[in-house]
Design a protein around this motif. Structure first.
Motif, PDB file in Angstrom:
ATOM      1  N   PRO A 180       0.798  -1.232   0.000  1.00  0.00           N
ATOM      2  CA  PRO A 180       0.000   0.000   0.000  1.00  0.00           C
ATOM      3  C   PRO A 180       0.829   1.279   0.000  1.00  0.00           C
ATOM      4  N   VAL A 181       2.045   1.204   0.539  1.00  0.00           N
ATOM      5  CA  VAL A 181       2.910   2.390   0.554  1.00  0.00           C
ATOM      6  C   VAL A 181       3.331   2.774  -0.860  1.00  0.00           C
ATOM      7  N   PHE A 182       3.518   1.764  -1.715  1.00  0.00           N
ATOM      8  CA  PHE A 182       3.998   2.007  -3.078  1.00  0.00           C
ATOM      9  C   PHE A 182       2.879   2.351  -4.056  1.00  0.00           C
ATOM     10  N   LEU A 183       1.649   1.950  -3.753  1.00  0.00           N
ATOM     11  CA  LEU A 183       0.531   2.149  -4.675  1.00  0.00           C
ATOM     12  C   LEU A 183      -0.036   3.556  -4.481  1.00  0.00           C
ATOM     13  N   ARG A 184       0.209   4.426  -5.492  1.00  0.00           N
ATOM     14  CA  ARG A 184      -0.222   5.828  -5.378  1.00  0.00           C
ATOM     15  C   ARG A 184      -0.906   6.272  -6.665  1.00  0.00           C
ATOM     16  N   HIS A 185      -1.787   7.247  -6.535  1.00  0.00           N
ATOM     17  CA  HIS A 185      -2.567   7.720  -7.690  1.00  0.00           C
ATOM     18  C   HIS A 185      -1.704   8.418  -8.730  1.00  0.00           C
ATOM     19  N   ASP A 186      -0.533   8.916  -8.324  1.00  0.00           N
ATOM     20  CA  ASP A 186       0.318   9.656  -9.251  1.00  0.00           C
ATOM     21  C   ASP A 186       1.489   8.817  -9.776  1.00  0.00           C
ATOM     22  N   ARG A 187       1.399   7.491  -9.590  1.00  0.00           N
ATOM     23  CA  ARG A 187       2.520   6.627  -9.960  1.00  0.00           C
ATOM     24  C   ARG A 187       2.042   5.535 -10.912  1.00  0.00           C
ATOM     25  N   GLU A 188       2.717   5.399 -12.065  1.00  0.00           N
ATOM     26  CA  GLU A 188       2.352   4.364 -13.015  1.00  0.00           C
ATOM     27  C   GLU A 188       2.629   2.986 -12.431  1.00  0.00           C
ATOM     28  N   ALA A 189       1.847   2.011 -12.865  1.00  0.00           N
ATOM     29  CA  ALA A 189       1.917   0.679 -12.272  1.00  0.00           C
ATOM     30  C   ALA A 189       3.297   0.051 -12.409  1.00  0.00           C
ATOM     31  N   TRP A 190       3.996   0.293 -13.531  1.00  0.00           N
ATOM     32  CA  TRP A 190       5.304  -0.345 -13.703  1.00  0.00           C
ATOM     33  C   TRP A 190       6.308   0.175 -12.679  1.00  0.00           C
ATOM     34  N   LYS A 191       6.168   1.425 -12.281  1.00  0.00           N
ATOM     35  CA  LYS A 191       7.059   1.968 -11.252  1.00  0.00           C
ATOM     36  C   LYS A 191       6.735   1.357  -9.883  1.00  0.00           C
ATOM     37  N   THR A 192       5.448   1.127  -9.640  1.00  0.00           N
ATOM     38  CA  THR A 192       5.065   0.448  -8.399  1.00  0.00           C
ATOM     39  C   THR A 192       5.638  -0.967  -8.364  1.00  0.00           C
ATOM     40  N   GLN A 193       5.598  -1.661  -9.511  1.00  0.00           N
ATOM     41  CA  GLN A 193       6.219  -2.987  -9.597  1.00  0.00           C
ATOM     42  C   GLN A 193       7.688  -2.935  -9.211  1.00  0.00           C
ATOM     43  N   ARG A 194       8.403  -1.958  -9.743  1.00  0.00           N
ATOM     44  CA  ARG A 194       9.835  -1.841  -9.437  1.00  0.00           C
ATOM     45  C   ARG A 194      10.060  -1.582  -7.950  1.00  0.00           C
ATOM     46  N   ASP A 195       9.197  -0.778  -7.350  1.00  0.00           N
ATOM     47  CA  ASP A 195       9.297  -0.523  -5.908  1.00  0.00           C
ATOM     48  C   ASP A 195       9.134  -1.823  -5.119  1.00  0.00           C
ATOM     49  N   VAL A 196       8.119  -2.611  -5.498  1.00  0.00           N
ATOM     50  CA  VAL A 196       7.855  -3.874  -4.809  1.00  0.00           C
ATOM     51  C   VAL A 196       9.038  -4.817  -4.948  1.00  0.00           C
ATOM     52  N   ASN A 228       1.973  -1.550 -18.469  1.00  0.00           N
ATOM     53  CA  ASN A 228       1.628  -1.074 -17.127  1.00  0.00           C
ATOM     54  C   ASN A 228       1.895   0.422 -16.975  1.00  0.00           C
ATOM     55  N   ARG A 229       1.423   1.193 -17.941  1.00  0.00           N
ATOM     56  CA  ARG A 229       1.588   2.646 -17.883  1.00  0.00           C
ATOM     57  C   ARG A 229       0.441   3.327 -17.126  1.00  0.00           C
ATOM     58  N   ARG A 230      -0.570   2.556 -16.751  1.00  0.00           N
ATOM     59  CA  ARG A 230      -1.752   3.134 -16.122  1.00  0.00           C
ATOM     60  C   ARG A 230      -1.478   3.564 -14.674  1.00  0.00           C
ATOM     61  N   LYS A 231      -2.067   4.704 -14.306  1.00  0.00           N
ATOM     62  CA  LYS A 231      -2.079   5.136 -12.913  1.00  0.00           C
ATOM     63  C   LYS A 231      -3.435   4.741 -12.303  1.00  0.00           C
ATOM     64  N   PRO A 232      -3.449   4.303 -11.054  1.00  0.00           N
ATOM     65  CA  PRO A 232      -4.716   3.844 -10.465  1.00  0.00           C
ATOM     66  C   PRO A 232      -5.698   4.979 -10.233  1.00  0.00           C
ATOM     67  N   VAL A 233      -6.968   4.657 -10.424  1.00  0.00           N
ATOM     68  CA  VAL A 233      -8.045   5.587 -10.081  1.00  0.00           C
ATOM     69  C   VAL A 233      -9.034   4.820  -9.211  1.00  0.00           C
ATOM     70  N   GLN A 396      -8.854  -6.909  -0.628  1.00  0.00           N
ATOM     71  CA  GLN A 396      -8.041  -5.838  -0.058  1.00  0.00           C
ATOM     72  C   GLN A 396      -8.462  -4.488  -0.617  1.00  0.00           C
ATOM     73  N   LEU A 397      -8.595  -3.483   0.245  1.00  0.00           N
ATOM     74  CA  LEU A 397      -8.780  -2.105  -0.201  1.00  0.00           C
ATOM     75  C   LEU A 397      -7.453  -1.391  -0.024  1.00  0.00           C
ATOM     76  N   TRP A 398      -6.812  -1.073  -1.158  1.00  0.00           N
ATOM     77  CA  TRP A 398      -5.487  -0.438  -1.138  1.00  0.00           C
ATOM     78  C   TRP A 398      -5.624   1.030  -1.507  1.00  0.00           C
ATOM     79  N   GLY A 399      -4.726   1.845  -0.983  1.00  0.00           N
ATOM     80  CA  GLY A 399      -4.775   3.281  -1.274  1.00  0.00           C
ATOM     81  C   GLY A 399      -5.614   4.012  -0.268  1.00  0.00           C
TER      82      GLY A 399
END
Length: 399
Positions: A180-196, A228-233, A396-399
């Protein structure tokens, strides 16, 4: 204590390997392994890790075991110093892949014309130049496939292996806790993957790969940056699959949920896959035929999505053995790989052996509706199955 226990287990297995050389009247045994940088794409790596605490990572390695001598042959000369002092290994040498045959000939002190029997494992993943060099240097050698014998050694996990696999499950739990720390509305999914993946690596994993799908209606696992260029909404489905290694042993798990808010359709899909998981898990008793688990999964799915045409549902394998390989040998008969068009799609008998370790991950992706997947590590014991992760299978509810 895990490291010391695994070292004793590997030393014991080296002794078993020498006994196999004597019992089958072999001149030697040669185990060729790709490095662990290939992740789930190599099974030969597991054969080496049975016997030695070594991984060439991006380079191949060959273990040569004779009566009274064990030699590790590296294909990367820059790794020679790092490989010194491996428990149970008498010598570490270098040979280019194109000269491996000549290196083996020299170590065995034999001539190219000698007719002898050599056990082997890992050849299906050897480079052509390596195979060619073996035939060139040892044209009359008779190669005996010992992989089936080694596979039998791997079915029931010894206590140190169960402990090691428990550690991989604990690291998967840490990853899910941190996600949940890595999953952010302003971050593309591939960057979140790299964080994980980075978090897993700095937490001790020697390898980590993820798939992360963030979508209003998930249609497949997504691995690659360009998909995985999408940002979560808010309201997006979020599915995270984790595959990592510690001490050569694999940890693997999948959790699903949503970003900020849960839509009713996604809760329904989660309830369906949770039912699939629970029904299958109940059948993972020692001696049970796991074809029954796959049948239960299929039945629940067909009842739960009666109006969705089969052609509109994408699935991958519902389970597989887990250990030194991402898919352990002789562990997938009951679980067709639906993503493979050449797979029969039929479930065959597969006994759940006492001590075996499996990954159970029922899944489906329904066109227009969304996707669902839950995965956990399952240890088969005499008294039933034990789920290794502590992270709940709840939505899970993330974000």
């Amino acid at each position: 204590m895990t490291g010391q226990s695994l070292e004793r287990l590997r030393t014991q297995r080296l002794g078993q390997l020498e006994e196999l050389v004597l019992r089958q009247d072999l001149r030697a045994v040669l185990i060729h392994a790709q490095g662990g940088a290939l992740g789930a794409a190599t099974r030969s790596n597991a054969y080496l890790r049975l016997f030695a605490d070594w991984d060439g990572f991006e380079a191949s390695t060959t273990l040569l075991v004779e009566r009274g001598r064990r030699t590790l042959i590296l294909s990367n000369p820059f790794q020679l110093h790092a490989a010194q002092g491996i428990a149970g290994i008498d010598a570490v040498v270098f040979s280019a892949p194109s000269k491996l045959g000549e290196a083996v000939q020299g170590l065995l002190a034999i001539s190219s014309g000698d007719a002898l029997r050599i056990g082997q494992a890992g050849w299906p993943e050897a480079q052509w130049q390596t195979i060619e060099s073996m035939h060139r240097a040892l044209p009359r050698a008779q190669w005996e496939d010992i992989a089936p014998e080694l596979d039998r050694w791997r079915i029931a996990k010894a206590a140190p292996e169960v402990e090691a696999l428990g550690a991989t499950a604990a690291l998967c739990d840490e990853v899910f806790s941190r996600f949940p720390v890595f999953l952010r509305h302003d971050r593309e999914a591939w960057k979140t993957q790299r964080d994980v993946e980075h978090f897993a690596l700095v937490s001790g994993a020697e390898y980590c790969k993820t798939w992360l799908t963030i979508s209003p209606a998930a249609q497949r696992p997504q691995y690659l940056p360009h998909e995985n260029r999408r940002k979560p909404v808010p309201g997006d489905q979020v599915l995270l699959g984790v595959m990592l290694k510690l001490d050569g042993y694999w940890g693997h798990a999948i959790r699903m949920g949503a970003y900020v808010e849960a839509l009713p359709v996604h809760l329904r899909l989660h309830g369906l896959v949770h039912e699939m998981f629970d029904e299958a898990l109940a059948l993972f008793g020692a001696g049970a035929d796991l074809a029954g688990a796959e049948k239960a999964v299929q039945g629940i799915l067909s009842r739960g999505l009666p109006h969705v045409p089969p052609g509109d549902i994408f699935r991958f394998r519902s389970g597989h053995g887990l250990g030194l390989s991402y898919e352990e040998p002789q562990s997938v008969a009951a679980f067709p790989q639906y993503a493979d068009p050449f797979d029969t799609g039929r479930s065959a008998p597969l006994e759940a052996s006492t001590g075996a370790m499996f990954e159970l991950h029922p899944n489906f992706f329904a066109k227009g509706l969304g996707g669902a997947a839950l995965g956990d590590m399952v240890h088969v014991t005499e008294s039933g199955s034990v789920r290794l992760l502590r992270t709940p299978l709840d939505f899970q509810l993330w974000g």
